[in-house]
Design a protein around this motif. Structure first.
Motif, mmCIF file in Angstrom:
data_model
loop_
_atom_site.group_PDB
_atom_site.id
_atom_site.type_symbol
_atom_site.label_atom_id
_atom_site.label_comp_id
_atom_site.label_asym_id
_atom_site.label_seq_id
_atom_site.Cartn_x
_atom_site.Cartn_y
_atom_site.Cartn_z
ATOM 1 N N ILE A 4 1.063 -1.183 0.306
ATOM 2 C CA ILE A 4 0.508 -0.376 -0.313
ATOM 3 C C ILE A 4 0.577 1.171 0.105
ATOM 4 C CG2 ILE A 4 -2.211 1.756 1.008
ATOM 5 C CD1 ILE A 4 -2.503 -1.516 0.056
ATOM 6 N N GLU A 5 1.163 1.841 -1.000
ATOM 7 C CA GLU A 5 1.234 3.541 -1.239
ATOM 8 C C GLU A 5 0.857 3.838 -0.393
ATOM 9 O OE1 GLU A 5 1.293 4.574 -5.053
ATOM 10 O OE2 GLU A 5 3.553 3.693 -5.151
ATOM 11 N N VAL A 6 1.169 4.773 0.565
ATOM 12 C CA VAL A 6 0.816 5.823 1.766
ATOM 13 C C VAL A 6 1.554 7.322 1.003
ATOM 14 C CG1 VAL A 6 0.581 6.534 3.679
ATOM 15 C CG2 VAL A 6 1.287 4.833 3.486
ATOM 16 N N THR A 7 0.176 8.276 0.850
ATOM 17 C CA THR A 7 0.004 9.161 0.373
ATOM 18 C C THR A 7 0.618 10.487 1.362
ATOM 19 O OG1 THR A 7 -2.254 9.213 -0.691
ATOM 20 C CG2 THR A 7 -0.252 8.756 -2.134
ATOM 21 N N ILE A 74 4.827 8.761 0.272
ATOM 22 C CA ILE A 74 5.581 9.376 1.656
ATOM 23 C C ILE A 74 6.313 8.318 2.288
ATOM 24 C CG2 ILE A 74 4.554 11.602 1.967
ATOM 25 C CD1 ILE A 74 3.391 10.156 4.347
ATOM 26 N N ALA A 75 5.163 6.614 1.658
ATOM 27 C CA ALA A 75 5.542 6.455 2.614
ATOM 28 C C ALA A 75 4.986 4.549 1.847
ATOM 29 C CB ALA A 75 5.746 5.593 3.492
ATOM 30 N N VAL A 76 5.525 3.032 2.603
ATOM 31 C CA VAL A 76 5.057 1.841 1.407
ATOM 32 C C VAL A 76 4.982 0.324 3.271
ATOM 33 C CG1 VAL A 76 5.076 -0.134 -0.018
ATOM 34 C CG2 VAL A 76 6.005 2.393 -0.623
ATOM 35 N N SER A 86 -11.078 4.395 1.195
ATOM 36 C CA SER A 86 -10.015 5.618 0.466
ATOM 37 C C SER A 86 -8.783 5.312 0.793
ATOM 38 C CB SER A 86 -9.757 6.701 1.451
ATOM 39 O OG SER A 86 -9.129 6.659 2.772
ATOM 40 N N SER A 87 -7.393 4.523 0.855
ATOM 41 C CA SER A 87 -6.328 4.025 0.953
ATOM 42 C C SER A 87 -6.488 3.176 -0.434
ATOM 43 C CB SER A 87 -6.345 3.889 1.892
ATOM 44 O OG SER A 87 -5.368 4.620 2.839
ATOM 45 N N GLN A 88 -7.635 2.257 -1.202
ATOM 46 C CA GLN A 88 -7.432 1.414 -1.449
ATOM 47 C C GLN A 88 -6.958 2.333 -3.057
ATOM 48 O OE1 GLN A 88 -7.803 -1.797 -1.621
ATOM 49 N NE2 GLN A 88 -9.565 -1.780 0.518
ATOM 50 N N THR A 94 -1.207 -1.818 -8.462
ATOM 51 C CA THR A 94 -2.184 -1.482 -9.303
ATOM 52 C C THR A 94 -2.089 -0.617 -10.356
ATOM 53 O OG1 THR A 94 -3.455 -0.139 -8.073
ATOM 54 C CG2 THR A 94 -4.333 -2.089 -8.158
ATOM 55 N N ASP A 95 -2.246 0.974 -9.463
ATOM 56 C CA ASP A 95 -1.785 1.816 -11.022
ATOM 57 C C ASP A 95 -0.531 3.153 -10.296
ATOM 58 O OD1 ASP A 95 -3.575 4.605 -13.364
ATOM 59 O OD2 ASP A 95 -0.774 3.865 -13.324
ATOM 60 N N HIS A 96 0.611 3.058 -10.836
ATOM 61 C CA HIS A 96 1.832 3.684 -9.815
ATOM 62 C C HIS A 96 1.614 5.558 -10.325
ATOM 63 C CE1 HIS A 96 3.823 0.488 -7.947
ATOM 64 N NE2 HIS A 96 3.665 -0.481 -9.084
ATOM 65 N N LYS A 97 1.018 5.406 -11.417
ATOM 66 C CA LYS A 97 0.694 6.491 -11.885
ATOM 67 C C LYS A 97 -0.603 7.749 -11.254
ATOM 68 C CE LYS A 97 2.098 5.753 -16.431
ATOM 69 N NZ LYS A 97 1.826 6.078 -18.331
ATOM 70 N N LYS A 98 -1.114 6.872 -10.108
ATOM 71 C CA LYS A 98 -2.238 7.282 -9.728
ATOM 72 C C LYS A 98 -1.179 8.598 -8.227
ATOM 73 C CE LYS A 98 -6.007 4.534 -10.035
ATOM 74 N NZ LYS A 98 -6.723 4.133 -9.034
#
Length: 429
Positions: A4-7, A74-76, A86-88, A94-98
């Motif tokens: 999960i990418e944390v933004t 900011i983190a994985v 909200s974090s899915q 999935t898509d790294h460009k988001k």
């Protein structure tokens, strides 16, 4: 298990970046959903960023003092449990460009382009430019690597390291036909080691300084003044403050009365409740009154009374008291200092007769309220002119002359004064 990418989450409509204060977790640490990962700061407030899931931190992509754009990764985290809806969309598989990715800056990427007078400069960038002796025109010529070409801290620092012709350390006289070509760098401050006391600005003071400079460089400020006879308002408040608190459980200070008077004046002159976006004027439908408040540190913050047009005096007083108490205890939430459309500053609290306040961007006006003082005044009564002791107060309105002309600014200011003067002893609480 999934990664999960944390933004960096959105923190308000006018906030586009934040500074990392410190990480509370490190790579390899186990975290739980909603557990705080790190603390960040914007030019308005400090915030905590929570984990979107249970899991193990696999990667940290930014460090303390880094300036990160909203939406940047900011983190994985390697998730071991349920992930918030909200974090899915942040799953790396999935898509790294988001979402925007953090821009990298190095010497080979340094560019200087044509000066863009409309380039947005964050308070942080303006503050750095001041310290480095850069002119705003010079900064606006830097090619930004941020989202939509925005100029970031790293772009400015990269430019400072690589510019071939730095500005002179002292002002130099130039003979040119175009006065706009004159450059001025701040004079060097002389001080005596061991005698003068040198204090570093804290982070909030630096951000306030940058925001104030940005405001003065953005809006051509004009200040208008009126004097109000607030004797009836003072008498009404003094006569009803005890009963008001007993009935509603809220203190009745002067601030709710000021907010009410300003709100009613905005209803009559909605053009003052606006923002400027390039060549467009954004007229705000909601009336959200910011009230400049001193923090225990001495810095100022602007908590906001939301939707004041649809609240009675009791509702306004409740909001004012809550925000003032939260500010004193450093417990203001991010949403409580965002979204103001007009700001008031009670300079009378500090004994000032009047002030020339700086506009709280992106608003187009700000009202300063001076100290209420009793003095002898000539008033007209049924018996003719008489000298009486009256409670008088100066009001000063600084407005953005790009979109607020003298008629609108003066008329609005006079209406606020009229509202404050219109109190009746028969008004019910």
């Amino acid at each position: 298990m999934s990664l999960i990418e944390v933004t960096l989450p959105k923190m308000g409509e006018s906030i586009s970046e934040a500074t990392v204060l410190n990480w509370l977790k490190q790579v390899g640490d186990t975290v739980e959903a909603d557990e705080t990962l790190l603390e960040v700061a914007t030019d308005k407030v400090d915030s905590e960023v929570p984990s979107p899931c249970d899991g193990i931190i696999k990667e940290i992509k930014c460090q303390s003092q880094d300036v990160i754009a909203i939406g940047s990764v900011i983190a994985v985290i390697e998730a071991t449990g349920e992930v918030k809806v909200s974090s899915q969309k942040n799953e790396t598989k999935t898509d790294h460009k988001k979402g925007p990715k953090p821009s990298k800056s190095n010497k080979s990427e340094f560019k200087l382009g044509t000066q863009d007078p409309d380039a947005f400069l964050s308070p942080l960038v303006v503050s750095i430019a001041q310290k480095e002796g850069l002119t705003i025109e010079e900064v606006q010529s830097i090619i930004g690597t941020g989202t939509e070409g925005r100029i970031r801290k790293s772009d400015v620092m990269n430019y400072v390291k690589n510019r071939k012709y730095p500005l002179p350390s002292k002002p130099q006289t130039q003979v040119v036909s175009n006065p706009n070509l004159f450059n001025y760098s701040a004079p060097q401050v002389q001080y005596t080691e061991g005698h003068d006391v040198i204090e570093e600005m804290d982070r909030m003071r630096q951000m306030i300084a940058g925001h104030m400079v940005y405001s003065k460089q953005t809006s051509p400020h004009v200040t208008a003044y009126v004097e109000a006879d607030v004797t009836e308002m003072v008498n009404w408040r003094n006569a009803n403050k005890v009963a008001f608190q007993e009935k509603y459980g809220e203190r009745l200070t002067f601030t709710p009365l000021f907010v009410e008077a300003v709100t009613n004046a905005i209803k009559d002159y909605p053009g003052i409740n606006a923002s400027v976006d390039g060549t467009k004027v954004v007229l705000r439908k909601d009336i959200n009154i910011g009230m400049a408040t001193a923090l225990p540190s001495g810095n100022l913050i602007v908590p906001v009374v939301k939707d004041s047009a649809n609240k009675d005096l009791v509702g306004i007083a409740k909001d004012v008291n809550h925000l003032a108490n939260s500010a004193r205890e450093n417990k203001l939430k991010p949403e409580e200092i965002q979204g103001s459309t007009f700001t008031i500053s009670n300079v009378g609290t500090f004994g000032s007769i009047m002030g020339t306040p700086i506009i709280n961007q992106p608003e187009v006006a700000i009202l300063a309220l001076g100290i209420i003082k009793k003095r002898a005044e000539v008033i007209t009564t049924d018996k003719g002119d008489e000298i009486a002791i009256r409670s008088m107060m100066y009001l000063s309105l600084s407005f953005d002359h790009r979109v607020v002309d003298g008629y609108l600014g003066g008329s609005f200011l006079r209406r606020v004064a009229d509202n404050l003067e219109a109190f009746s002893a028969q008004r019910a609480i």
